[in-house]
Each structure stands twice: as C-alpha cells, then as structure tokens.
Design an enzyme around this catalytic site. Structure first.
Site, short mmCIF file in Angstrom:
data_model
loop_
_atom_site.label_atom_id
_atom_site.label_comp_id
_atom_site.label_asym_id
_atom_site.label_seq_id
_atom_site.Cartn_x
_atom_site.Cartn_y
_atom_site.Cartn_z
N LYS A 12 0.87 -1.19 0.00
CA LYS A 12 0.00 0.00 0.00
C LYS A 12 0.89 1.23 0.00
CE LYS A 12 -4.30 -0.23 0.88
NZ LYS A 12 -5.16 -0.99 -0.06
N THR A 57 -2.55 -5.85 0.67
CA THR A 57 -2.04 -4.48 0.83
C THR A 57 -2.84 -3.76 1.91
OG1 THR A 57 -3.48 -3.48 -0.86
CG2 THR A 57 -1.38 -4.38 -1.62
N HIS A 259 -9.54 16.83 6.58
CA HIS A 259 -10.09 15.89 7.56
C HIS A 259 -9.04 14.91 8.08
CE1 HIS A 259 -13.98 17.43 6.52
NE2 HIS A 259 -13.86 17.05 5.26
O1 LIG Z 1 -16.16 22.80 10.68
C1 LIG Z 1 -16.94 22.14 9.99
N1 LIG Z 1 -17.91 22.77 9.26
C2 LIG Z 1 -18.80 22.09 8.47
O2 LIG Z 1 -19.70 22.71 7.83
C3 LIG Z 1 -18.67 20.69 8.43
N2 LIG Z 1 -19.37 19.73 7.77
C4 LIG Z 1 -18.80 18.54 8.09
O3 LIG Z 1 -19.17 17.42 7.66
N3 LIG Z 1 -17.76 18.72 8.96
C5 LIG Z 1 -17.66 20.05 9.18
N4 LIG Z 1 -16.82 20.79 9.94
#
Ligand SMILES: O=c1[nH]c(=O)c2[nH]c(=O)[nH]c2[nH]1
Length: 307
Positions: A12, A57, A259
């Site tokens: 991976k 993997t 994220h």
């Molecule tokens: O700070 C965030 N604002 C959002 O509008 C949002 N939407 C989401 O899915 N995560 C987040 N986080």
C-alpha cells in the site's frame, strides 16, 4: 511458457498517518506519508492467481496505523525499520520490504511577541504551522486614477490538535457523521485581503510590515479560537485582521477542511485514545467567506484562485 515474470513488488502506497503524542497539554505531531513495497515468493499470484502467499495491501496499511500506536513514531527511520523487520520476519514468503517515508515538518505557531500576553498558555501547545509551504501573492490594478491592491497568501497549512468540536448540525436521512467533541482542525489557508489605499497622494502602507502582521494575526486567531466549526474560526481570523490592521478593509478566505479521521484500532486489540489519525486528502469540506469592515464594499472575487 513464452513469458516470464520479472521484478515485482506490491504493497500500500501513501498511507497518511498523523500521530499526536499528548504530553499533558503539550502536544507533539508526527506526520508521515508511508509507502510499503513487499517482494518475495510471489510467482504464483502472477501466474495462476493463487493468493496463498499474499499478505493483502490492506493489511500493510493497517500495520502502519497499528504500529503508530504500538511503537509510536520516534523518527521516520525508526518507524520504517520496525515495519520492514515485521513484514520480512513475520511472513515466510516475504523476503524483502522497502518502506519509503516522507515526513512533513510542523512548527508551533509563534506567540513570543508583544501579543503573547493575549494568548492562553495552552493554546500555543497544540497549534502548528506546516513548514515551508506558503506563497505570498499580490495583485495591483491602476486605471490612471485609482489603485487597487489585493494581497494574500496560499498554501499556509495549519493544525490545532485539540480545542475543536463539531456537533449540533442538521441531520437528515443521509447524515452519518458522528458528532465530534475533540477533533483535529486542519486547513490549508488561501486568503486575499484588500487595502483601502487607492491614491498615490495618500500615505502608502508599509507593505512588508503589513504582510507580517496580517499573517501573524491570522495565525494567532487560528490558534486562539476554541472552534465549534471551521466557519467560526474563519470569521475570527478575518475579523482579527480587520480589527488590527486599519489599512485593510476586506479579507476573503478559502479554507479546505483537511479531515483527520481517527483510525479504528479495536480489531487489533488497541485503544486509539485520540492519537492515530488517517489524514485524508479528498474529498474535503471547503469553507469560504469574506469578512468586511462595516461599510466597505466587497470587491475580492468569489473565486480567488486566478488572483
Ligand atoms: O467545521 C466544519 N464545518 C462544516 O460545515 C462541516 N461539515 C462537516 O461534515 N464537517 C464540518 N466541519
């Protein structure tokens, strides 16, 4: 057989692992991109499709995240040595493991200046700016009478490893997102700000100082805001600039929500105590807004990317 198998390897690639080590309220980050390539007795899978010697993997990916928890990440070299040794020693058919690692460096957001008294002691301990990335930009327009100067920056990557929550949002039948009460907040800041200077005769701003101070206020607002959403943090960053820099009337931000998902280590009998994260690159939330001095016109284009 008219063909034979030559060199082959598999694994991976680009496992993005972020490890937060919490030393009281002082946090330390290790941010790696780990690629695994294994080789050995893999003739059968190529010739006949027999997977009997194939460690998936997907498993090599899981091992990267599990090792981040089990052994920590002291250094990229140490981490790579652990992984390579594991794959070769634990799997009879695997004779060679090549682990490639890129490490992204982070600095703490600096607050050791005159404004440091406004910064709560714990904010500086979990707020980071990624090394060596940002680009400063400017656009000057002159029509023979009026000047418009819009400056800014892009690719300034920042992270808070705590003091960020996201909950209380709308839930419809497609909503699966779990409410978060202590998440990582990370973004790659793209911002433009418009100066109210428009005329040669008026006193010109000190451009260098203005840039340094604007960047500083932006970073400090990011570090100091206890965030309930990236939208709220964005507004704080912009209003802090408008409130401290009289030469600027308008600020626009485009903030991708980078994220960081907690990795489920339960299947390996490990507890992930907000330590090991998968840093996803896409898709990402994209939060954009303009903050204006009261009474000022909005002139920075909605789509700033060509500016
Ligand atoms: O700070 C965030 N604002 C959002 O509008 C949002 N939407 C989401 O899915 N995560 C987040 N986080």
């Amino acid at each position: 057989m008219a063909t034979i198998l030559g060199q082959n390897q598999y694994g991976k690639a680009e496992n993005r692992v972020v490890k937060i080590t919490r030393d009281g309220d002082t946090h330390h980050i290790k941010d790696l991109n780990v690629s695994v390539a294994l080789s050995g007795d893999m003739d059968d899978v190529h010739y006949s499709g027999s997977n009997a010697n194939v460690l998936p993997t997907d498993t090599t990916k899981n091992t990267v995240y599990a090792f981040a928890k089990e052994y920590g990440i002291e250094s990229a070299e140490q981490f790579g040595i652990h992984l390579a040794r594991w794959f070769v020693n634990s799997q009879e058919p695997i004779q060679r493991a090549r682990i490639r690692i890129e490490e992204y460096g982070w600095d703490r957001i600096a607050t050791s200046d005159a404004n440091s008294k406004f910064i709560g002691a714990d904010e500086v301990k979990h707020s980071f700016v990624r090394q060596g990335q940002e680009t400063r930009v400017t656009q000057i327009t002159y029509d023979g009478q009026n000047w418009e100067v819009i400056s800014g920056l892009k690719d300034l990557v920042v992270m808070n490893s705590t003091n960020s929550e996201f909950w209380g949002y709308v839930k419809d039948k497609y909503t699966t997102l779990q409410e978060a009460y202590d998440r990582i907040l990370a973004t790659q800041v793209s911002s433009r700000w418009r100066f109210n200077w428009s005329d040669d005769e008026q006193r010109m701003p000190n451009w260098e100082k203005s840039y340094a101070e604007t960047r500083k206020h932006m970073l400090q607002a990011f570090a100091e805001t206890y965030s309930l959403s990236l939208q709220q943090t964005l507004y704080q960053m912009g209003s802090r600039i408008i409130n401290h820099r009289s030469e600027i009337d308008e600020v626009r931000f485009s903030l991708p929500n980078k994220h960081h998902f907690l990795v489920d280590l339960e299947p390996f009998g490990l507890k992930n105590d907000n330590e090991v994260y998968f840093a996803a690159d896409r898709p990402y939330g994209l939060i954009e807004a303009t903050i204006l001095r009261d009474g000022a016109d909005a002139r920075i284009p909605v789509d700033m990317t060509n500016l």
